[in-house]
Design a protein around this motif. Sequence first.
Motif, PDB file in Angstrom:
ATOM      1  N   GLY A 130       0.824  -1.208   0.000  1.00  8.72           N
ATOM      2  CA  GLY A 130       0.000   0.000   0.000  1.00  8.72           C
ATOM      3  C   GLY A 130       0.855   1.255   0.000  1.00  8.72           C
ATOM      4  O   GLY A 130       0.584   2.202  -0.736  1.00  8.72           O
ATOM      5  N   GLN A 131       1.900   1.264   0.814  1.00  4.23           N
ATOM      6  CA  GLN A 131       2.808   2.421   0.834  1.00  4.23           C
ATOM      7  C   GLN A 131       3.515   2.580  -0.506  1.00  4.23           C
ATOM      8  O   GLN A 131       3.687   3.704  -0.988  1.00  4.23           O
ATOM      9  CB  GLN A 131       3.843   2.254   1.944  1.00  4.23           C
ATOM     10  N   ALA A 132       3.919   1.475  -1.105  1.00  3.49           N
ATOM     11  CA  ALA A 132       4.602   1.536  -2.408  1.00  3.49           C
ATOM     12  C   ALA A 132       3.662   2.077  -3.481  1.00  3.49           C
ATOM     13  O   ALA A 132       4.078   2.873  -4.336  1.00  3.49           O
ATOM     14  CB  ALA A 132       5.130   0.159  -2.786  1.00  3.49           C
ATOM     15  N   ILE A 133       2.399   1.666  -3.434  1.00  2.00           N
ATOM     16  CA  ILE A 133       1.420   2.189  -4.393  1.00  2.00           C
ATOM     17  C   ILE A 133       1.301   3.697  -4.227  1.00  2.00           C
ATOM     18  O   ILE A 133       1.351   4.458  -5.199  1.00  2.00           O
ATOM     19  CB  ILE A 133       0.039   1.507  -4.204  1.00  2.00           C
ATOM     20  N   TRP A 134       1.165   4.152  -2.971  1.00  2.00           N
ATOM     21  CA  TRP A 134       1.003   5.584  -2.735  1.00  2.00           C
ATOM     22  C   TRP A 134       2.236   6.371  -3.177  1.00  2.00           C
ATOM     23  O   TRP A 134       2.124   7.415  -3.815  1.00  2.00           O
ATOM     24  CB  TRP A 134       0.668   5.890  -1.275  1.00  2.00           C
ATOM     25  N   LYS A 135       3.430   5.885  -2.836  1.00  2.00           N
ATOM     26  CA  LYS A 135       4.656   6.580  -3.254  1.00  2.00           C
ATOM     27  C   LYS A 135       4.733   6.691  -4.773  1.00  2.00           C
ATOM     28  O   LYS A 135       5.119   7.733  -5.304  1.00  2.00           O
ATOM     29  CB  LYS A 135       5.890   5.856  -2.712  1.00  2.00           C
ATOM     30  N   ALA A 136       4.352   5.630  -5.468  1.00  2.00           N
ATOM     31  CA  ALA A 136       4.378   5.652  -6.933  1.00  2.00           C
ATOM     32  C   ALA A 136       3.374   6.666  -7.487  1.00  2.00           C
ATOM     33  O   ALA A 136       3.661   7.355  -8.471  1.00  2.00           O
ATOM     34  CB  ALA A 136       4.095   4.251  -7.482  1.00  2.00           C
ATOM     35  N   ILE A 137       2.214   6.790  -6.849  1.00  2.00           N
ATOM     36  CA  ILE A 137       1.224   7.784  -7.283  1.00  2.00           C
ATOM     37  C   ILE A 137       1.786   9.191  -7.101  1.00  2.00           C
ATOM     38  O   ILE A 137       1.670  10.040  -7.994  1.00  2.00           O
ATOM     39  CB  ILE A 137      -0.101   7.609  -6.507  1.00  2.00           C
ATOM     40  N   GLU A 138       2.408   9.447  -5.962  1.00  2.00           N
ATOM     41  CA  GLU A 138       2.992  10.778  -5.738  1.00  2.00           C
ATOM     42  C   GLU A 138       4.085  11.085  -6.750  1.00  2.00           C
ATOM     43  O   GLU A 138       4.200  12.221  -7.212  1.00  2.00           O
ATOM     44  CB  GLU A 138       3.522  10.894  -4.312  1.00  2.00           C
ATOM     45  N   VAL A 139       4.870  10.085  -7.111  1.00  2.00           N
ATOM     46  CA  VAL A 139       5.925  10.290  -8.111  1.00  2.00           C
ATOM     47  C   VAL A 139       5.304  10.614  -9.474  1.00  2.00           C
ATOM     48  O   VAL A 139       5.811  11.473 -10.202  1.00  2.00           O
ATOM     49  CB  VAL A 139       6.849   9.045  -8.197  1.00  2.00           C
ATOM     50  N   LEU A 140       4.211   9.953  -9.812  1.00  2.00           N
ATOM     51  CA  LEU A 140       3.537  10.210 -11.094  1.00  2.00           C
ATOM     52  C   LEU A 140       2.908  11.599 -11.155  1.00  2.00           C
ATOM     53  O   LEU A 140       2.694  12.126 -12.245  1.00  2.00           O
ATOM     54  CB  LEU A 140       2.437   9.173 -11.337  1.00  2.00           C
TER      55      LEU A 140
END
Length: 171
Positions: A101-111
């Motif tokens: 879940g944290q990895a998904i969120w970090k990837a969204i912020e990067v996008l």
Amino acid sequence: METKIRLLPLRAAKTIAFKEEMQEAFQHGFQSYYKGDNQWQVLPDKDFYLSLETEGAEAYEAIDTDGQRVGGAIIAIDAAKHHGELSFLYVKVGVQSKGIGQAIWKAIEVLHPKIEVWETCTPYFDRRNIHFYINRLGFHAVEFFNEHHPDPHMPEQFDQEDGLFKFEKCV
């Protein structure tokens, strides 16, 4: 050790499987709080499809290093206002508590580096989600919707006597 995932735009051909996995994850989380026979759908189909039809909606599958979908998210972006809404984020049943879940969120912020304010909501009873948004992702509870203070954007969509927290994250 950081969990490695990549986000891929959800293709139409995978929408039903994505929705069913998300519903299963939400149902699984709900049943951990409310034991017994649950006869209603925690994430109704209508809410899922409405989130995909929202202006600025983007849906992503989270794919692990083995090429398996381990979760996903639906967001809505208003680039002009530098605002983002996290409609749904889920981690597939059986792989929770591994940092996905944290990895998904970090990837969204990067996008979406130009988004200045993110918001999301979660039911009051879902302590696991509340912990996740506040303690893991850095969101802050900013409002509590309930029967005495309904969400003006979805008055009929949620049984608000149960309550719903609204969270914001300023980046």
